[in-house]
Design an enzyme around this catalytic site. Structure first.
Site, PDB file in Angstrom:
ATOM      1  N   ARG A  12     -17.106 -75.473  18.507  1.00 27.62           N
ATOM      2  CA  ARG A  12     -15.852 -75.169  19.188  1.00 27.62           C
ATOM      3  C   ARG A  12     -15.264 -73.855  18.704  1.00 27.62           C
ATOM      4  O   ARG A  12     -14.132 -73.551  19.023  1.00 27.62           O
ATOM      5  CB  ARG A  12     -14.863 -76.282  18.859  1.00 27.62           C
ATOM      6  CG  ARG A  12     -14.441 -77.109  20.071  1.00 27.62           C
ATOM      7  CD  ARG A  12     -13.602 -78.214  19.523  1.00 27.62           C
ATOM      8  NE  ARG A  12     -12.748 -78.870  20.427  1.00 27.62           N
ATOM      9  CZ  ARG A  12     -12.966 -80.100  20.894  1.00 27.62           C
ATOM     10  NH1 ARG A  12     -14.088 -80.725  20.612  1.00 27.62           N
ATOM     11  NH2 ARG A  12     -12.066 -80.678  21.635  1.00 27.62           N
ATOM     12  N   ARG A  29      -4.083 -77.917  23.329  1.00 32.32           N
ATOM     13  CA  ARG A  29      -5.544 -78.022  23.283  1.00 32.32           C
ATOM     14  C   ARG A  29      -6.178 -76.998  24.218  1.00 32.32           C
ATOM     15  O   ARG A  29      -7.204 -76.410  23.905  1.00 32.32           O
ATOM     16  CB  ARG A  29      -5.987 -79.443  23.639  1.00 32.32           C
ATOM     17  CG  ARG A  29      -5.608 -80.424  22.533  1.00 32.32           C
ATOM     18  CD  ARG A  29      -5.702 -81.848  22.994  1.00 32.32           C
ATOM     19  NE  ARG A  29      -7.052 -82.252  23.293  1.00 32.32           N
ATOM     20  CZ  ARG A  29      -7.361 -83.185  24.190  1.00 32.32           C
ATOM     21  NH1 ARG A  29      -6.408 -83.793  24.876  1.00 32.32           N
ATOM     22  NH2 ARG A  29      -8.605 -83.516  24.386  1.00 32.32           N
ATOM     23  N   ARG A  46      -5.182 -91.725  24.570  1.00 32.77           N
ATOM     24  CA  ARG A  46      -5.218 -90.945  23.337  1.00 32.77           C
ATOM     25  C   ARG A  46      -3.889 -90.226  23.180  1.00 32.77           C
ATOM     26  O   ARG A  46      -3.361 -89.695  24.152  1.00 32.77           O
ATOM     27  CB  ARG A  46      -6.333 -89.892  23.421  1.00 32.77           C
ATOM     28  CG  ARG A  46      -7.700 -90.446  23.263  1.00 32.77           C
ATOM     29  CD  ARG A  46      -8.774 -89.454  23.636  1.00 32.77           C
ATOM     30  NE  ARG A  46      -8.595 -88.111  23.083  1.00 32.77           N
ATOM     31  CZ  ARG A  46      -9.526 -87.151  23.150  1.00 32.77           C
ATOM     32  NH1 ARG A  46     -10.690 -87.395  23.744  1.00 32.77           N
ATOM     33  NH2 ARG A  46      -9.294 -85.964  22.643  1.00 32.77           N
ATOM     34  N   ARG A 100      -6.406 -89.807  31.862  1.00 36.42           N
ATOM     35  CA  ARG A 100      -7.554 -90.375  31.147  1.00 36.42           C
ATOM     36  C   ARG A 100      -7.106 -91.524  30.240  1.00 36.42           C
ATOM     37  O   ARG A 100      -6.074 -91.474  29.590  1.00 36.42           O
ATOM     38  CB  ARG A 100      -8.216 -89.289  30.292  1.00 36.42           C
ATOM     39  CG  ARG A 100      -9.331 -89.837  29.417  1.00 36.42           C
ATOM     40  CD  ARG A 100     -10.249 -88.756  28.967  1.00 36.42           C
ATOM     41  NE  ARG A 100      -9.643 -87.880  27.976  1.00 36.42           N
ATOM     42  CZ  ARG A 100     -10.302 -86.843  27.434  1.00 36.42           C
ATOM     43  NH1 ARG A 100     -11.540 -86.561  27.808  1.00 36.42           N
ATOM     44  NH2 ARG A 100      -9.708 -86.090  26.532  1.00 36.42           N
ATOM     45  N   LYS A 150     -17.355 -83.796  29.645  1.00 35.08           N
ATOM     46  CA  LYS A 150     -18.499 -83.640  28.735  1.00 35.08           C
ATOM     47  C   LYS A 150     -18.975 -84.996  28.221  1.00 35.08           C
ATOM     48  O   LYS A 150     -20.166 -85.258  28.171  1.00 35.08           O
ATOM     49  CB  LYS A 150     -18.127 -82.765  27.518  1.00 35.08           C
ATOM     50  CG  LYS A 150     -17.749 -81.337  27.863  1.00 35.08           C
ATOM     51  CD  LYS A 150     -17.555 -80.481  26.614  1.00 35.08           C
ATOM     52  CE  LYS A 150     -16.418 -80.906  25.722  1.00 35.08           C
ATOM     53  NZ  LYS A 150     -15.079 -80.802  26.330  1.00 35.08           N
TER      54      LYS A 150
HETATM   55  P1  AMP Z   1     -12.296 -84.170  21.672  1.00 39.12           P
HETATM   56  O1  AMP Z   1     -12.423 -85.638  21.737  1.00 39.12           O
HETATM   57  O2  AMP Z   1     -13.620 -83.460  21.680  1.00 39.12           O
HETATM   58  O3  AMP Z   1     -11.330 -83.606  22.689  1.00 39.12           O
HETATM   59  O4  AMP Z   1     -11.655 -83.839  20.233  1.00 39.12           O
HETATM   60  C1  AMP Z   1     -10.382 -84.330  19.851  1.00 39.12           C
HETATM   61  C2  AMP Z   1      -9.839 -83.517  18.697  1.00 39.12           C
HETATM   62  O5  AMP Z   1     -10.709 -83.618  17.562  1.00 39.12           O
HETATM   63  C3  AMP Z   1      -9.727 -82.010  18.948  1.00 39.12           C
HETATM   64  O6  AMP Z   1      -8.531 -81.652  19.634  1.00 39.12           O
HETATM   65  C4  AMP Z   1      -9.761 -81.461  17.510  1.00 39.12           C
HETATM   66  O7  AMP Z   1      -8.518 -81.673  16.851  1.00 39.12           O
HETATM   67  C5  AMP Z   1     -10.795 -82.371  16.856  1.00 39.12           C
HETATM   68  N1  AMP Z   1     -12.168 -81.845  17.019  1.00 39.12           N
HETATM   69  C6  AMP Z   1     -13.189 -82.394  17.721  1.00 39.12           C
HETATM   70  N2  AMP Z   1     -14.293 -81.636  17.635  1.00 39.12           N
HETATM   71  C7  AMP Z   1     -13.962 -80.566  16.867  1.00 39.12           C
HETATM   72  C8  AMP Z   1     -14.655 -79.410  16.432  1.00 39.12           C
HETATM   73  N3  AMP Z   1     -15.940 -79.182  16.769  1.00 39.12           N
HETATM   74  N4  AMP Z   1     -13.986 -78.527  15.648  1.00 39.12           N
HETATM   75  C9  AMP Z   1     -12.715 -78.733  15.277  1.00 39.12           C
HETATM   76  N5  AMP Z   1     -11.982 -79.793  15.673  1.00 39.12           N
HETATM   77  C10 AMP Z   1     -12.603 -80.708  16.458  1.00 39.12           C
END
Ligand code: AMP
Length: 216
Positions: A88, A171, A160, A127, A13
């Site tokens: 989400r 996740r 990360r 990654r 994404k």
């Molecule tokens: P991402 O980089 O999008 O994979 O997000 C990393 C982490 O940030 C996720 O595993 C959640 O803990 C938190 N996070 C990111 N976006 C959201 C969201 N829209 N709602 C809740 N937690 C989020």
């Protein structure tokens, strides 16, 4: 254009959002990037989000909805935006609908990027990202330079914490339970478009443009 990119972690994404940002000159809004930057800078938002991110859980809806409400009011969102990693959960999607309906600016499309489950784990494990500009790399398909310095901004390239195997499983389980129901939610609103994400980035980009511009 007001757009949401949907799909489990690791489907690309962020990579696609950055390409679309350049093409349509509208900002990529990645809640994950915003949270990581807050964590790095030690802001109250970062401190609140830390334990959730580390466990691979969702940060509470009210925190995220407030963050998005503020972000969407910024000037650069006037002509549209690309939401990456938001919404989400169903409550987040409902809150977004309310926000956008109040402004009379509904979403145009939700692009659902699909990749077979077993491929996702490999992508996430391999990654690496830049701490500064969030550019991403993959140890196998797009390796970072040996000195682990980002070629674009000089930032440090790292893994990360939540891309380590234990957290990846959490996740993905959270995605299935909380986020996957959005597929039905948006398909009911007739704005869901699905593309195959298990191709080269350029091909996935072309498929997204095709569905966005109505050429099938
Ligand atoms: P991402 O980089 O999008 O994979 O997000 C990393 C982490 O940030 C996720 O595993 C959640 O803990 C938190 N996070 C990111 N976006 C959201 C969201 N829209 N709602 C809740 N937690 C989020």
């Amino acid at each position: 254009m007001r757009l949401v990119l949907l799909g489990p972690p690791g489907v690309g994404k962020g990579t696609q959002a950055k390409q679309l940002e350049k093409k349509y000159r509208i900002p990529q809004i990645s809640t994950g990037d915003i949270l990581r930057a807050s964590l790095r800078d030690g802001t109250p938002l970062g401190l609140r989000a830390k334990s959730y991110i580390e466990k691979g859980k969702l940060v509470p809806d009210d925190v995220i909805i407030n963050l998005i409400r503020e972000r969407l009011q910024k000037n650069d969102c006037k002509n549209g935006f690309i939401l990456d990693g938001f919404p989400r959960s169903i409550p987040q999607a409902e809150a977004l609908d309310i926000m956008l309906n109040e402004l009379n600016t509904p979403l145009h499309s939700v692009v659902n990027i699909e990749v077979p489950g077993e491929k996702i784990i490999n992508r996430l494990k391999n990654r690496r990202i830049c701490r500064k500009c969030a550019k991403d790399f993959n140890l196998i398909t797009n390796p970072p330079p040996a000195d682990m310095k980002c070629p674009e901004c000089g930032g440090e390239i790292f893994q990360r914490n939540d891309d380590k195997e234990v957290t990846i499983q959490n996740r993905l389980a959270v995605y299935d339970k909380e986020t996957a129901p959005l597929i039905e939610y948006y398909s009911g609103k007739k704005i869901l478009r699905t593309v195959n994400g298990y191709n080269k980035h350029e091909e996935v980009h072309d498929s997204i443009i095709m569905v966005l511009e109505g050429v099938h």
